[in-house]
Design a protein around this motif. Structure first.
Motif, PDB file in Angstrom:
ATOM      1  N   TRP A  87      -5.106  19.451  -0.223  1.00 26.70           N
ATOM      2  CA  TRP A  87      -4.535  17.946  -0.457  1.00 26.70           C
ATOM      3  C   TRP A  87      -5.187  16.653  -0.757  1.00 26.70           C
ATOM      4  N   ALA A  88      -6.316  16.589  -0.316  1.00 30.92           N
ATOM      5  CA  ALA A  88      -7.161  15.441  -0.610  1.00 30.92           C
ATOM      6  C   ALA A  88      -7.766  15.437  -1.955  1.00 30.92           C
ATOM      7  N   GLU A  89      -8.119  16.516  -2.219  1.00 30.51           N
ATOM      8  CA  GLU A  89      -9.005  16.820  -3.565  1.00 30.51           C
ATOM      9  C   GLU A  89      -8.073  16.726  -4.585  1.00 30.51           C
ATOM     10  N   ARG A  90      -6.976  17.486  -4.570  1.00 36.56           N
ATOM     11  CA  ARG A  90      -6.190  18.128  -5.699  1.00 36.56           C
ATOM     12  C   ARG A  90      -4.958  17.055  -5.997  1.00 36.56           C
ATOM     13  N   TYR A  91      -5.014  16.013  -4.981  1.00 35.18           N
ATOM     14  CA  TYR A  91      -3.906  15.149  -5.227  1.00 35.18           C
ATOM     15  C   TYR A  91      -4.188  13.747  -4.600  1.00 35.18           C
ATOM     16  N   LEU A  92      -4.625  13.795  -3.469  1.00 36.72           N
ATOM     17  CA  LEU A  92      -4.786  12.469  -2.902  1.00 36.72           C
ATOM     18  C   LEU A  92      -5.819  11.507  -3.651  1.00 36.72           C
ATOM     19  N   GLN A  93      -6.931  12.175  -3.855  1.00 39.31           N
ATOM     20  CA  GLN A  93      -8.103  11.372  -4.485  1.00 39.31           C
ATOM     21  C   GLN A  93      -7.800  10.988  -5.977  1.00 39.31           C
ATOM     22  N   PRO A  94      -7.145  11.959  -6.612  1.00 34.61           N
ATOM     23  CA  PRO A  94      -6.698  11.723  -8.026  1.00 34.61           C
ATOM     24  C   PRO A  94      -5.788  10.571  -8.077  1.00 34.61           C
ATOM     25  N   LEU A  95      -4.810  10.539  -7.328  1.00 33.30           N
ATOM     26  CA  LEU A  95      -3.951   9.339  -7.151  1.00 33.30           C
ATOM     27  C   LEU A  95      -4.410   8.050  -7.086  1.00 33.30           C
ATOM     28  N   ALA A  96      -5.590   7.888  -5.860  1.00 32.89           N
ATOM     29  CA  ALA A  96      -6.504   6.951  -5.661  1.00 32.89           C
ATOM     30  C   ALA A  96      -7.293   6.348  -6.900  1.00 32.89           C
ATOM     31  N   ASP A  97      -7.655   7.344  -7.583  1.00 34.31           N
ATOM     32  CA  ASP A  97      -8.534   7.245  -8.912  1.00 34.31           C
ATOM     33  C   ASP A  97      -7.431   6.580  -9.685  1.00 34.31           C
ATOM     34  N   VAL A  98      -6.264   7.114  -9.901  1.00 33.37           N
ATOM     35  CA  VAL A  98      -5.371   6.345 -10.756  1.00 33.37           C
ATOM     36  C   VAL A  98      -5.116   4.833 -10.493  1.00 33.37           C
ATOM     37  N   LEU A  99      -5.040   4.699  -9.180  1.00 29.59           N
ATOM     38  CA  LEU A  99      -4.741   3.381  -8.709  1.00 29.59           C
ATOM     39  C   LEU A  99      -5.944   2.267  -9.009  1.00 29.59           C
ATOM     40  N   GLY A 100      -7.201   2.926  -9.214  1.00 29.35           N
ATOM     41  CA  GLY A 100      -8.395   2.233  -9.419  1.00 29.35           C
ATOM     42  C   GLY A 100      -8.813   0.948  -8.614  1.00 29.35           C
ATOM     43  N   ASP A 101      -8.737   0.156  -8.961  1.00 24.69           N
ATOM     44  CA  ASP A 101      -9.118  -1.284  -8.097  1.00 24.69           C
ATOM     45  C   ASP A 101      -8.120  -1.881  -7.377  1.00 24.69           C
ATOM     46  N   LYS A 102      -6.889  -1.217  -7.310  1.00 24.95           N
ATOM     47  CA  LYS A 102      -6.198  -1.581  -6.273  1.00 24.95           C
ATOM     48  C   LYS A 102      -6.153  -0.839  -4.948  1.00 24.95           C
ATOM     49  N   VAL A 103      -7.403  -0.095  -5.121  1.00 27.27           N
ATOM     50  CA  VAL A 103      -7.652   0.445  -3.868  1.00 27.27           C
ATOM     51  C   VAL A 103      -9.044   0.008  -3.382  1.00 27.27           C
ATOM     52  N   ARG A 104      -9.201  -0.340  -1.906  1.00 26.71           N
ATOM     53  CA  ARG A 104     -10.623  -0.712  -1.812  1.00 26.71           C
ATOM     54  C   ARG A 104     -11.026  -0.075  -0.411  1.00 26.71           C
ATOM     55  N   TYR A 105     -12.202   0.589  -0.543  1.00 24.56           N
ATOM     56  CA  TYR A 105     -12.640   1.513   0.620  1.00 24.56           C
ATOM     57  C   TYR A 105     -13.512   0.607   1.458  1.00 24.56           C
ATOM     58  N   GLY A 106     -14.023   1.260   2.524  1.00 21.95           N
ATOM     59  CA  GLY A 106     -14.849   0.547   3.371  1.00 21.95           C
ATOM     60  C   GLY A 106     -14.147  -0.972   3.832  1.00 21.95           C
ATOM     61  N   ALA A 107     -12.947  -0.746   3.921  1.00 23.06           N
ATOM     62  CA  ALA A 107     -12.403  -2.037   4.100  1.00 23.06           C
ATOM     63  C   ALA A 107     -11.168  -1.977   5.366  1.00 23.06           C
ATOM     64  N   ARG A 108     -11.982  -2.396   6.657  1.00 24.07           N
ATOM     65  CA  ARG A 108     -11.267  -2.136   7.914  1.00 24.07           C
ATOM     66  C   ARG A 108     -10.310  -3.201   8.186  1.00 24.07           C
ATOM     67  N   VAL A 109      -9.172  -3.166   8.342  1.00 23.43           N
ATOM     68  CA  VAL A 109      -8.208  -4.263   8.920  1.00 23.43           C
ATOM     69  C   VAL A 109      -8.420  -4.348  10.234  1.00 23.43           C
ATOM     70  N   THR A 110      -8.826  -5.502  10.676  1.00 24.35           N
ATOM     71  CA  THR A 110      -9.029  -6.053  12.004  1.00 24.35           C
ATOM     72  C   THR A 110      -7.895  -6.865  12.686  1.00 24.35           C
ATOM     73  N   GLY A 111      -7.102  -7.385  11.968  1.00 27.40           N
ATOM     74  CA  GLY A 111      -6.017  -8.053  12.283  1.00 27.40           C
ATOM     75  C   GLY A 111      -5.075  -8.784  11.156  1.00 27.40           C
ATOM     76  N   VAL A 112      -3.631  -8.846  11.675  1.00 27.15           N
ATOM     77  CA  VAL A 112      -2.798  -9.217  10.659  1.00 27.15           C
ATOM     78  C   VAL A 112      -1.924 -10.197  11.458  1.00 27.15           C
ATOM     79  N   SER A 113      -1.496 -11.414  10.935  1.00 29.96           N
ATOM     80  CA  SER A 113      -0.848 -12.438  11.579  1.00 29.96           C
ATOM     81  C   SER A 113      -0.111 -13.256  10.036  1.00 29.96           C
ATOM     82  N   ARG A 114       0.727 -14.221  10.487  1.00 30.12           N
ATOM     83  CA  ARG A 114       1.022 -15.374   9.818  1.00 30.12           C
ATOM     84  C   ARG A 114       0.169 -16.359   9.567  1.00 30.12           C
ATOM     85  N   THR A 115      -0.147 -16.752   8.202  1.00 25.10           N
ATOM     86  CA  THR A 115      -1.052 -17.933   7.945  1.00 25.10           C
ATOM     87  C   THR A 115      -0.657 -19.119   8.893  1.00 25.10           C
TER      88      THR A 115
END
Length: 450
Positions: A87-115
């Motif tokens: 699933w990861a190699e034949r579909y999910l990673q190719p999909l992420a590759d197509v999305l390109g820089d719209k996907v950022r790795y090594g980016a852990r969300v630590t909090g979400v709020s309203r500004t």
């Protein structure tokens, strides 16, 4: 920059997060996918050795396929069953590759709020963009602004503990070097060595526990001294091992029968009605599990906890989320997925209405939206984010329209016998409960329910 020009932040580059990005692009909305791991589908890769009960036809999102098609991507045979690694190699990673820089790795969300607004402040709350705090792999952090947030981070990182009361058993953390919360990959030499010739406690009663028992029994046939102790919080009944030979999906039935065979053939002992309250270490490092009723089990060398997963809500704590007090799922969704009432086969497809919160444009999607309920399936998640994307685009009619029809018996994702792919491929059915021939995507319906 106006709020409408800001991206929609999607947390998690797994199946639902990547499909969310594809649906947003289809609607002309800019997504930004933040993935804590080093590649797409980090969580899925964690169980890469396990085969799904769902066929390829059931785990590819329509909007994602539209993005992939022009790239020369070859769609896998829809009637076959992938492993997590497939699933990861034949579909999910190719999909992420197509999305390109719209996907950022090594980016852990630590909090979400309203500004500029914590969860207490009402004034002009909905006029403020979301503030998303991100920590990079090198420890540096940034703050991003978003017009909406879709949390599709799943539950893989927060397995439930061994303790029967939902809390870690006394001594569980101290025994961390002997406790695992994953189905072991016995094809890995290091993992195999960990369990070969050892006594292992397997705590849990679902498909993952079945898979672990079946694989440990297979190991026991090759490695003398290997033995499993299967610990169930309830007793054994006619439904403990699933549908067996009568199961509508032979692969799932075979898995339950393999677990039963592990007990019947003497490769595993079943301990019933046992709720772990403490784990004690012996002088030679073995583990003794102690029950709430005072029972003390014979020492084991390893313990595998397969008691389910739960959502990590710590980083969305500043958002105003309406969550069911039991399942930790959105309050409107919870009655539809309550495992006391529903299996994955009877969960009615749902969308933005069931997933909305008091915090406008903040959504939990995918496995995360199900909280502690184990009844999630990928196709239902794809329907969720199709509806959410439509709502964010202002197309309320499409958002409220159900475009997924499941057979009455359902199609459910799950874990199969990873070392016996033929078991799954011989099936005429799809998912864990039904036939993919009756699965329709893009066909609006006006009624239905559980």
């Amino acid at each position: 920059m106006s709020e409408q020009q800001l991206p929609v932040v999607v947390i998690g580059a797994g199946p639902i997060g990547l499909a969310a990005a594809a649906n947003l692009i289809e609607r002309g909305i800019e997504p930004l996918v933040l993935e804590a791991g080093p590649s797409a589908a980090t969580a899925v890769r964690g169980w890469s050795h396990v085969r799904l009960f769902s066929t390829w036809a059931e785990v590819i999102a329509p909007a994602a396929e539209k993005l992939l098609a022009p790239t020369g991507w070859v769609r896998p045979d829809g009637d076959t069953y992938p492993t997590g690694g497939d699933w990861a190699e034949r579909y999910l990673q190719p999909l992420a590759d197509v999305l390109g820089d719209k996907v950022r790795y090594g980016a852990r969300v630590t909090g979400v709020s309203r500004t500029g607004r914590d969860r207490v402040v009402d004034a002009e709350r909905e006029q403020q963009p979301f503030s998303v705090h991100v920590e990079h792999a090198d420890g540096t952090g940034i703050r991003l602004l978003a017009r909406a947030v879709i949390d599709a981070s799943g539950t893989w990182s927060t397995p439930s503990p061994l303790g029967g009361d939902g809390l870690p058993a006394l001594g569980e953390k101290a025994a961390a070097d002997r406790v695992s919360y994953r189905v072991p990959d016995l094809n890995d030499p290091a993992v195999r060595a960990r369990y070969a010739g050892k006594r292992t406690a397997v705590v849990g009663s679902g498909a993952s526990a079945f898979t672990a028992l079946a694989s440990l029994a297979a190991l026991a046939k090759e490695e003398p001294g290997t033995h499993a102790v299967w610990i169930l919080r309830r007793g054994i009944s006619g439904s403990t091992f699933g549908g067996g030979e009568a199961d509508q999906l032979p692969a799932r039935g075979a898995l339950g029968l393999a677990a039963k065979a592990a007990v019947d053939d003497g490769y595993a002992d079943a301990v019933t009605g046992f709720r772990t309250s403490a784990i004690e270490k012996t002088e030679d490092g073995q583990l003794i599990l102690v029950g709430e009723d005072g029972r003390r089990l014979d020492p084991v060398d390893e313990a595998i906890g397969l008691t389910g997963f739960r959502p990590d809500l710590t980083f969305v704590d500043e958002l105003r989320l309406a969550l069911d007090e039991r399942l930790q799922a959105p309050v409107e969704l919870a009655p539809l997925i309550d495992p006391n009432v529903h299996s994955c086969g009877t969960v009615y497809p749902h969308g933005v209405n069931e997933l909305s919160h008091p915090e406008k444009d903040a959504y939990l999607a995918g496995m995360k939206s199900y909280g502690r309920a184990p009844t999630f399936l990928a196709m239902t998640g794809y329907e969720q984010i199709r509806s959410i994307a439509a709502a964010l685009a202002g197309d309320q009619d499409a958002a409220e329209r159900v475009e997924l029809v499941l057979p009455e018996t359902g199609v459910c994702g799950g874990a199969g016998l990873f070392d016996e792919p033929g078991q799954a491929e011989e099936s005429d059915g799809g998912g864990c409960c039904g036939a993919p021939a009756t699965l329709q995507i893009g066909a609006p319906v006006t009624g239905g329910g559980c």
